[in-house]
Structure formats: C-alpha cells, structure tokens
Scaffold this active site. Structure first.
Site, short mmCIF file in Angstrom:
data_model
loop_
_atom_site.label_atom_id
_atom_site.label_comp_id
_atom_site.label_asym_id
_atom_site.label_seq_id
_atom_site.Cartn_x
_atom_site.Cartn_y
_atom_site.Cartn_z
N ARG A 125 0.79 -1.22 0.00
CA ARG A 125 0.00 0.00 0.00
C ARG A 125 0.83 1.28 0.00
O ARG A 125 0.60 2.18 -0.80
CB ARG A 125 -0.90 0.07 1.25
CG ARG A 125 -2.27 -0.48 1.09
CD ARG A 125 -2.73 -1.01 2.41
NE ARG A 125 -1.83 -2.05 2.81
CZ ARG A 125 -1.95 -3.33 2.42
NH1 ARG A 125 -2.96 -3.68 1.70
NH2 ARG A 125 -1.07 -4.25 2.77
N THR A 126 1.79 1.35 0.91
CA THR A 126 2.48 2.63 1.08
C THR A 126 3.25 2.99 -0.19
O THR A 126 3.12 4.09 -0.73
CB THR A 126 3.40 2.59 2.31
OG1 THR A 126 2.62 2.17 3.43
CG2 THR A 126 3.99 3.95 2.61
N LYS A 154 25.40 -3.58 -1.20
CA LYS A 154 26.88 -3.53 -1.33
C LYS A 154 27.49 -2.76 -0.17
O LYS A 154 28.69 -2.52 -0.14
CB LYS A 154 27.25 -2.82 -2.63
CG LYS A 154 26.72 -3.46 -3.89
CD LYS A 154 27.14 -2.61 -5.09
CE LYS A 154 26.49 -3.09 -6.35
NZ LYS A 154 26.66 -2.11 -7.45
N ARG A 175 11.26 4.05 3.24
CA ARG A 175 10.90 3.09 4.32
C ARG A 175 12.14 2.29 4.66
O ARG A 175 12.88 1.87 3.76
CB ARG A 175 9.79 2.16 3.85
CG ARG A 175 9.58 1.01 4.81
CD ARG A 175 8.36 0.22 4.50
NE ARG A 175 7.16 0.96 4.85
CZ ARG A 175 5.94 0.42 4.90
NH1 ARG A 175 5.78 -0.85 4.63
NH2 ARG A 175 4.89 1.14 5.22
N HIS A 203 5.24 6.21 11.58
CA HIS A 203 4.71 6.07 10.21
C HIS A 203 3.77 7.26 9.94
O HIS A 203 2.55 7.11 9.89
CB HIS A 203 3.96 4.74 10.11
CG HIS A 203 3.66 4.28 8.72
ND1 HIS A 203 3.69 5.10 7.62
CD2 HIS A 203 3.30 3.05 8.25
CE1 HIS A 203 3.36 4.41 6.55
NE2 HIS A 203 3.14 3.16 6.90
C1 NCD Z 1 1.67 -0.83 8.31
C2 NCD Z 1 3.17 -0.67 8.40
O1 NCD Z 1 3.89 -0.94 7.45
O2 NCD Z 1 3.60 -0.27 9.47
N1 NCD Z 1 1.19 -1.02 7.00
C3 NCD Z 1 1.09 0.02 6.13
O3 NCD Z 1 1.94 0.85 5.98
N2 NCD Z 1 -0.08 0.13 5.47
C4 NCD Z 1 1.14 -1.83 9.26
C5 NCD Z 1 1.65 -3.23 9.19
O4 NCD Z 1 2.54 -3.57 8.44
O5 NCD Z 1 1.12 -4.04 9.95
#
Ligand code: NCD
Length: 389
Positions: A125-126, A154, A175, A203
């Site tokens: 999703r993100t 590397k 991320r 997040h």
């Molecule tokens: C969350 C995350 O990555 O922290 N998911 C997300 O970004 N939609 C929650 C999760 O992974 O459980």
C-alpha cells in the site's frame, strides 16, 4: 539546514528592510535597547562596539530566527507526525478532501516532477499509493522496492544514497527497518524526505490517512474515544496516531493488548501523562467495544519479534468477528492500516463500520496533498499552496 529557494531568501531580506522603523527606534534609544536585549554596556566597551551596531546585529538575529520559525530557510521534511503543526495538518487534510472530491482537477499539478520511492522493507500500500499519487499528479516515479536490488546490499549508507537520489528526483519517500534512518537521510538530502515507516518507530503518512478517514467518517478529530487493539508495542502506525491525536481536545485512549505487546513506555510517559490524557490499558476487547468511537485493529508484527515461539503464542490474541462487532456502537468505525493476517475475519468486511479499504484509498489523496505541499505546488482550485514549506 539548507538554503532553499532564492525567493524565500529575498523574503527574509524584505522583512529585514521592513524592520527599519524598529531599528531606528533602537538606534535612537540605545540605552533602552541594550537593557531590553540584556546586553551590558561593559561588553560594548570591551569590543569597542557602537550601540547602534549591536542593535543592527540583534535585528538580523531576530529576522533569521523568525524566518527559521516560518520555515523560510529550512527545507521541510516529514519524518515525525508532529513535524507539521496541528493547523498545518488540518490544511493538508482539507487539501486531501478537495482532491478526493475532484481528482481530475489535479492531474497536471506535478508535471515534470519526480518522486523517488526508496523502500528497504516490504510494502504494498504505502509504496504503490505514493507512486499512484505522483502519477495522478502528472509526475514521474523512480526507485527500488527492496534493499536487495539497491546499493545498500553492497554496503552503501543511507546518507550516501540520499545524496545520489537528490540528483535524480525532486522528493523522496523512504521506508527502512532501522528506526531513525529517514531522519538521517533528511540531514544529507537536498530534496524533501518523507518517512514511509521506520522500524517499529513511526509512520507519519499512515497517520495522515488515518486522520483523514476518521475526519470523513466522524466529522471531527476531537471528542473521540479511540481503542487500539493488538500489537501496540511494535505497531508504528499506533505510535504515530496516538502522538497526533493527543493534540486534539477531549480524546480518550483505550489500549487493548497482551502484556507483552503493551504500548512503549515513552508513549505513556512522554505523550499521554504530561498532557493528562485519559487512557486505560486492558486485555479485554469485548469489554471495551461498547464505549468506542473508533477501533484501530493491528496485526502482530512477526518481523519484529526476536523469536518465533513468542510470535506464535501471541499472534491470535485478538480476532475481531462480526459477532463481536455486534457489541460495538452502530456508528463506530473499524480501522486497520493493513495488511491483515487473521485479526479481522472476512465477515466484518461487509459491515458498514469497516473502514479499512476506504483508508487505503484515502492514502492516495493524502499523499497527493503531501507531495504537492512539500514541493510548494499550488492547488489549482484555490491558487495557493496548502501551507508554506
Ligand atoms: C503498516 C506498516 O507498514 O507499518 N502497513 C502500512 O503501511 N499500510 C502496518 C503493518 O505492516 O502491519
């Protein structure tokens, strides 16, 4: 700290020139000025400085401090959910709502801009909603979905990677499994950096879409009782949302988790206790349900456990079923950042209170709003940026 656009620097100079009246006053009343600035006359004698000169330096100092506070000289990033003020967050959510209502109006806003998605940890999703957001704004995307296909494999540092990406893109979403990695990247970056999740820490963009969903469902962000259920220890979405909602009035938290997965102490000691925010910690989901406006379910974060046995023991701690949901108010909303494993059964999906797919959709609009704002792109509907970055 980075000097950003020349326009902002000029604005600083304009404020400095405009402060002429104030400077004249200080120059004609040097004794008063020195007293109010807390500067001793002996100090001036020591350095053979004229009082007027000290006044001038102090005005420059105040103008710079004002400019930094206004974000004129600093590049803005989104690393922590509190990096934006409450008012700024409100404006961003307003823009996301406008995009939600008429997405076509925004299709060329980011023409010729590039977003880099730097994902060192899995994501559906993100990452894809960031990419979808940029494409819907008419921009382009580049990046990597996995550390294994980047030079991180590397041994390249995050600092070096972001220096390179700054040459290729206008904005980056990162991320990383290590807490603080996006913050470190932002210190070396020439482009705005967005934290798309750092380890079990934070997040902030998930928080924005959670808030957008709550606001659209309930019509408000204050006067709410919010239950968080599941893995409150490693769930970074939980930590960020608690921090953000703690700024609103009359918020109550119900923290539902097994003992081992309680919310980290810093959330209690640094966020909830100092503000006197009412909260209860409980293990009983069914008992909490009747009093909630929002139920925020989470997955037990397998990848952050030190051993598999603990995960297996705790993974089924809470399972929300349609039957349990019958205990909840008819207008409660069920949120979940997704992905779900087994903590919400499929029969809940058809209940009008299930808001998690709506959340995922709102993620695109909120990220469109965020990209526009950090890039200083004007909303074609209002002719203005949501707020100065
Ligand atoms: C969350 C995350 O990555 O922290 N998911 C997300 O970004 N939609 C929650 C999760 O992974 O459980």
């Amino acid at each position: 700290m980075q000097l950003r656009k020349e326009g902002k620097f000029r604005r600083c100079a304009r404020v400095y020139l405009k402060s002429r009246k104030y400077r004249l006053f200080l120059q004609t009343q040097p004794d008063f000025a020195l007293k109010s600035l807390g500067i001793h006359k002996g100090f001036l004698r020591l350095f053979a400085l004229h009082p007027a000169c000290v006044c001038e330096i102090s005005v420059i100092f105040f103008v710079f401090r004002y400019a930094i506070r206004k974000g004129w000289l600093l590049m803005r990033h989104l690393i922590d959910p509190l990096d934006f003020t409450k008012e700024e967050t409100q404006k961003l959510l307003d823009l996301a709502d406008r995009i939600h209502d008429d997405p076509e109006a925004y299709q060329d806003v980011a023409d010729r801009k590039r977003l880099a998605t730097l994902f060192y940890e899995p994501s559906t999703r993100t990452r894809l909603s960031f990419e979808s957001a940029m494409l819907r704004l008419g921009g382009k995307v580049l990046g990597f979905p996995d550390a294994g296909v980047s030079s991180a494999s590397k041994g390249e540092t995050v600092a070096d990677t972001i220096r390179i990406i700054s040459c290729y893109a206008d904005i980056a979403a990162m991320r990383h499994p290590k807490e603080g990695a996006p913050l470190r990247a932002s210190l070396y970056s020439k482009i705005p950096v967005i934290n798309a999740g750092d380890g079990g820490h934070s997040h902030p963009t998930q928080t924005l879409l959670d808030m957008m969903t709550i606001r659209r469902r309930k019509g408000r962000l204050d006067n709410l009782t919010i239950g968080f259920c599941g893995d409150l220890k490693f769930g970074r979405t939980v930590h960020s949302l608690i921090k953000s909602l703690a700024r609103y009035d009359n918020i109550k938290f119900v923290l539902i988790s097994p003992e081992e997965l309680r919310v980290p102490d810093y959330i209690i000691n640094e966020v909830l206790e100092p503000r006197g925010i009412p909260y209860i910690e409980t293990r009983n989901l069914e008992g909490a349900l009747p009093d909630l406006d929002i139920l925020y379910m989470t997955r037990v974060q397998r990848e952050r456990f030190f051993n598999e046995e603990d995960y297996i023991r705790l993974r089924d701690s809470y399972i929300l079923t349609a039957e349990k949901l019958s205990l909840a108010p008819a207008d409660m909303a069920v949120l979940h950042p997704l992905p779900r494993v087994n903590e919400i059964t499929l029969d809940v999906d058809d209940d009008p209170r299930a808001a998690y797919f709506e959340q995922a959709q709102n993620g695109v609009y909120v990220r469109m709003a965020l990209i526009m704002t950090l890039l200083g792109l004007k909303d074609p509907k209002t002719g203005e940026v949501a707020f100065e970055c």
